[in-house]
Design an enzyme around this catalytic site. Sequence first.
Site, PDB file in Angstrom:
ATOM      1  N   GLU A 120     -26.154  -6.859  -8.721  1.00  0.00           N
ATOM      2  CA  GLU A 120     -24.949  -6.348  -8.088  1.00  0.00           C
ATOM      3  C   GLU A 120     -25.064  -4.836  -7.944  1.00  0.00           C
ATOM      4  O   GLU A 120     -25.952  -4.204  -8.516  1.00  0.00           O
ATOM      5  CB  GLU A 120     -23.702  -6.733  -8.887  1.00  0.00           C
ATOM      6  N   HIS A 238     -11.738  -2.743  -4.624  1.00  0.00           N
ATOM      7  CA  HIS A 238     -12.937  -3.504  -4.281  1.00  0.00           C
ATOM      8  C   HIS A 238     -13.173  -3.374  -2.783  1.00  0.00           C
ATOM      9  O   HIS A 238     -12.251  -3.535  -1.986  1.00  0.00           O
ATOM     10  CB  HIS A 238     -12.768  -4.979  -4.663  1.00  0.00           C
ATOM     11  N   ARG A 285     -19.161   1.110  -6.179  1.00  0.00           N
ATOM     12  CA  ARG A 285     -18.013   0.540  -5.468  1.00  0.00           C
ATOM     13  C   ARG A 285     -17.150   1.575  -4.756  1.00  0.00           C
ATOM     14  O   ARG A 285     -16.671   1.349  -3.655  1.00  0.00           O
ATOM     15  CB  ARG A 285     -17.144  -0.261  -6.451  1.00  0.00           C
ATOM     16  N   HIS A 346      -8.222  -3.588  -7.140  1.00  0.00           N
ATOM     17  CA  HIS A 346      -8.969  -4.603  -7.869  1.00  0.00           C
ATOM     18  C   HIS A 346      -8.922  -4.462  -9.389  1.00  0.00           C
ATOM     19  O   HIS A 346      -8.761  -5.438 -10.099  1.00  0.00           O
ATOM     20  CB  HIS A 346     -10.423  -4.568  -7.401  1.00  0.00           C
ATOM     21  N   ARG A 381     -15.674   1.593 -12.776  1.00  0.00           N
ATOM     22  CA  ARG A 381     -16.317   0.480 -13.493  1.00  0.00           C
ATOM     23  C   ARG A 381     -17.554  -0.033 -12.774  1.00  0.00           C
ATOM     24  O   ARG A 381     -17.530  -0.287 -11.577  1.00  0.00           O
ATOM     25  CB  ARG A 381     -15.320  -0.668 -13.666  1.00  0.00           C
TER      26      ARG A 381
END
Length: 538
Positions: A120, A238, A285, A346, A381
């Site tokens: 990811e 997100h 992100r 998110h 995060r």
Amino acid sequence: MKHSKYSVVIIGGGIAGLYAALKIAQKNKIPDGLLLITKSKLGESNSRYAQGGIVAVLNENKKDSTSLHISDTLKAGAGLGDFNITKFISENSDAVIKDLLDLGVEFDKNGNDNFFLTLEAAHSVNRILHSGGDATGRGIEKALTKKVAQNPDIEVYEQTLAVDLLVNSDSECKGLVAFNDLTQEYEVIYSSVVILASGGLGQLYKHTTNPTVATGDGVALAYNAGAIIQDMEFIQFHPTAFAREINENRFLISEAVRGEGAKLINAKGVEFMHKYHEKKELAPRDVVTRAIFNEMKEQHLENVYLNSTHLEKSMLEKRFPNITRICEENGIDISKDFIPVSPAAHYAMGGIKTNIEGRSSIRGLYAIGEVASTGLHGANRLASNSLLECVVCAYELANYLKEVNLTPPKQIDETIKSIVDKYSQEIDYVEYDVEKLKGELQDIMWDYVGILRDETSLKIADEKLQRLKAEFTTNAKCFNKYEYEFKNMLTVAQLIINSAQKRKESRGAHFRTDYQITKEIAEHNCVVKGEKEPVFVA
């Protein structure tokens, strides 16, 4: 009004709360029982919607190491990550994953019976475990829920909301006041150990991947009780939520789809991530989110698209069965059609300031999971670190409680009595259109405290919030669950706005168009009830 007592009370039925309940019951003598409270039905939580997976720094994965994971996490955290917390969680990853397996959690494996590890964004190697293809949260939660239901030492209250914490004059938490939404009855619950595992706050925003239960209740409870709250300005959006409204939240198109090779394109089918970051679709992100937001703004688009049509259909169906199904139900074949995506709120990096065992600044009050701010996530995060933090911190809290007296309080002081008395009194009925008020709050947060912020937008948000507060005059006792949730949302929205105003820089998920430079020294932004504004703490 009913009064009861328990050795331990856990507020929240997601993965953090479920796992904590199981480990505490396993590791501790709990003479007065363990109570788990959830305001919905057991199994309905933010955890359930976690698709991508859980970070697993496994001993058998020779391509990975704790040092690599620590480096990736701290880099994503933009200078605010805590090295020692990150190191501890990474080093305990292998042990908790194996413990989840013992509890019946099934992670996907490849043809050689080895764990299927995927990649990811912002991870340097494949280290993400998943369950059911793209339903990892649901898979873990389902297994833990089954174990909790089978455990005779764990009692569960469903459809019950914690509305106040019983904190005495010595700043010790001695229980809580709970409200049963089905019976409309209150219960005073005494306990020397209260654990907040109540999840996130995405419902404060117009567009969110979070379910309707994510209204920031735990942060509001702790703040009103006097606990230190930290870094509330850091809200992660997100980048790829399905750009169609489904129920009251937006369906998440997992980051793992990009990890498998899907590309972001504009309305003309042109890829654009190369303009924003060398890692393109696998950039952090916040970078991907702002890139999409910028493309939408420049080209006046409601969304961009995720292109997975060059990937094998059989792989997509096996790896992403849930995403494939939801898209098909909305007329999109992800092997042939582009997926419309846009950013959505998110995850909250900030929350109740705690250490690795979940201890807050109030004795007897603990917090684990998204409601807590341990320092693992910093300002942004790293993908799939959230579920790992849930289980490691829950495990450590269970270990810590072995040395704690779990006897409920035998006496309470006048401070606690005054809290209890509020819920015994009759109040005048005032009819509110909570859905309308909630919609107005969500618009305020999305329009003025969203992906991009500045002094003007934050000032407008604050002014509009004050007007909204003036419409909703309930200060303590409410008439139903929805009023309590909205009251909590107002409190948490104010914390986010104030913290965003205070941080005059851009860092991680907090991007200010009027202060785009990141300061050399990274400081946490802390606040307690009664302070006029947040305080930076190095």
